[in-house]
Design an enzyme around this catalytic site. Structure first.
Site, PDB file in Angstrom:
ATOM      1  CB  CYS A  69      -0.607   2.475   4.007  1.00 59.90           C
ATOM      2  SG  CYS A  69      -2.225   1.938   3.376  1.00 59.90           S
ATOM      3  CG  ASP A  70       3.277   1.199   4.409  1.00 61.41           C
ATOM      4  OD1 ASP A  70       2.747   1.731   5.635  1.00 61.41           O
ATOM      5  OD2 ASP A  70       2.954   0.058   4.109  1.00 61.41           O
TER       6      ASP A  70
ATOM      7  CB  CYS B 202      -0.948   0.087   1.323  1.00 59.75           C
ATOM      8  SG  CYS B 202      -1.969   1.483   1.341  1.00 59.75           S
TER       9      CYS B 202
END
Ligand code: NDP
Length: 311
Positions: free
Chosen positions: A142-143, A139
Site C-alpha cells: 500500500c505505502d 503494508c
C-alpha cells in the site's frame, strides 16, 4: 413480530460492502453492521488507515483509503443496503436461523457473512503511535511506493513470510532495506528466506529488536538492540514496516466454524465455512493476499453463493 433478514454482513471493508452491493441488487435487502467505531472496530476497516491506494483499478491517480471506503458505502447504500453503525458482539445459531447481537439490538437472519478483516500486530515501543503513518506502516504494497519511501533506507521488522514479502517489495524502490529479525533464524519458508538473503539491497540484522522510534515530523531513526550483547545501535531510516503477523478478527465465530491454527476462518472457494448459513470473505479468511481487490472479489463470490442458497 420480529423481522428476519435474508442476510447480515458483519464488517464494512471492501469484502463486506461488495457483498452488500450484490445482495442489495438481488433485492435481498441485507443489513450491514459496520461497527460503532469505538475501540478497535473502525467502520471501513484497515483500508481507512491507508493514505493512498494506488493498486485498486479505476483510480489511475490513486485514491485515499478513506475516500475509497466512503464510495463503497455510498454504492451499497444506493441499492438498498441497510447500514448500521453497530458492532456485532455475539453470534448464535437458533435452529435454521442466526441471531446477531450488538450492544443495543438483536437481529435474526437466514445467512451471515463474516467480513471482519484482520488486525496487523503492532509493536509496543516508545514513539510508535507518534510515527504511525509518518514513517511507520504495516503494508509495503500500500505505502512502499510513496515518494517519501523511495531511494532512502527503510527497515522491516519480522522474520516470517510477510516480512520477507515486505522487504522484497521495498527493495525495488528503497536505497536499502534493513530486516530486523529477533531470532538467529527466520520463521519464513526457505524459498522466501533464500530470496531475501540473496538480495543485495536487503541487510538482515539478526537477534535484534526495535526498542524505540525517533524523529521530527517524520520518522528519522530507530534504536535496535542486540539480544545477546545488549548493545543498542541507532539506524537512520525513513520507514519502518512492521510485519510481525496479523490477527484475524474471527472471535465472533470461533465456536461455530472451523478456524485454522493462525485464527483464520477456513472457507472453500465459495466462501462457505464449516457451518451451513455462515460465509466468510476478505482478510478474516485470507492469510495470503490481503489486498482490497482480493477482499472485494471474495465478497462478491460469497454474495453470489448466498443469493443462490436463499432463492
Ligand atoms: P508469522 O507469524 O509467520 O511471522 C511473524 C514474524 O514476526 C516471526 O518472524 C516472528 O518472530 C516475528 N515477530 C512476532 N512478534 C514480534 C515482535 N513483537 N517483535 C519482533 N518480531 C516479532 O506471520 P506472517 O504474517 O509472516 O505469516 C502468517 C502466515 O501467512 C504464515 O503461515 C505464512 O507462511 C503465511 N504467509 C504466506 C505467504 C506466502 O506464501 N507468500 C506470504 C505471507 C504470509 P519469531 O519467529 O521469533 O516468532
Amino acid at each position: 413480530m420480529v423481522s428476519i433478514y435474508n442476510a447480515i454482513i458483519i464488517g464494512s471493508g471492501p469484502a463486506g460492502h461488495t457483498a452488500a452491493l450484490y445482495l442489495a441488487r438481488a433485492n435481498l435487502h441485507p443489513l450491514l453492521l459496520e461497527g460503532d467505531s469505538s475501540g478497535e472496530v473502525v467502520a471501513g476497516g484497515l483500508l481507512t488507515t491507508t493514505k493512498v491506494v494506488e493498486n485498486f483499478p479505476g483510480f489511475p491517480q490513486g485514491i485515499d483509503g478513506f475516500d475509497l471506503t466512503d464510495r463503497f458505502r455510498e454504492q451499497s447504500a444506493r441499492f438498498g443496503t441497510e447500514i448500521r453503525s453497530e458492532t456485532a458482539t455475539k453470534l448464535e445459531q437458533v435452529d435454521n436461523l442466526f441471531q446477531v447481537y450488538t450492544a443495543s439490538n438483536t437481529y435474526s437472519t437466514r445467512a451471515v457473512l463474516i467480513a471482519t478483516g484482520s488486525t496487523p500486530n503492532r509493536l509496543y515501543i516508545p514513539g510508535y503511535d507518534n510515527f504511525w503513518h509518518k514513517g511507520i506502516s504495516t503494508c509495503a504494497v500500500c505505502d512502499g511506493g510513496l515518494p517519501v519511501y523511495r531511494n532512502v533506507p527503510i527497515a522491516v521488522v519480522g522474520g516470517g513470510d510477510s516480512a520477507c514479502e515486505e522487504a522484497l517489495h521495498l527493495a525495488h524502490t528503497a536505497s536499502k532495506v534493513y530486516m530486523i529479525i529477533r531470532k538467529d533464524v527466520m520463521r519464513a519458508s526457505k524459498i522466501m528466506a533464500d530470496r531475501v538473503l540473496s538480495n543485495p539491497k536487503i541487510i538482515p540484522i539478526w537477534q535484534s529488536t526495535v526498542e524505540e522510534v525517533q524523529g521530527g515530523a517524520h520518522l528519522e531513526k530507530i534504536l535496535v538492540k542486540h539480544a545477546e550483547t545488549g548493545v543498542v545501535n541507532a539506524l537512520e531510516v525513513r520507514g519502518l514496516f512492521v510485519a510481525i503477523g496479523h490477527t484475524p478478527n474471527s472471535d465472533i465465530v470461533k465456536n461455530l466454524v472451523d478456524i485454522d491454527a493462525n485464527g483464520y476462518i477456513v472457507t472453500n472457494r465459495k466462501g462457505e465455512t464449516s457451518c451451513k448459513g455462515i460465509w466468510a470473505a476478505g482478510d478474516v479468511q485470507d492469510p495470503h493476499y490481503r489486498q482490497a481487490i482480493t477482499a472485494a472479489a471474495s465478497g462478491c463470490v460469497a454474495a453470489l453463493e448466498i443469493e443462490r442458497s436463499l432463492y
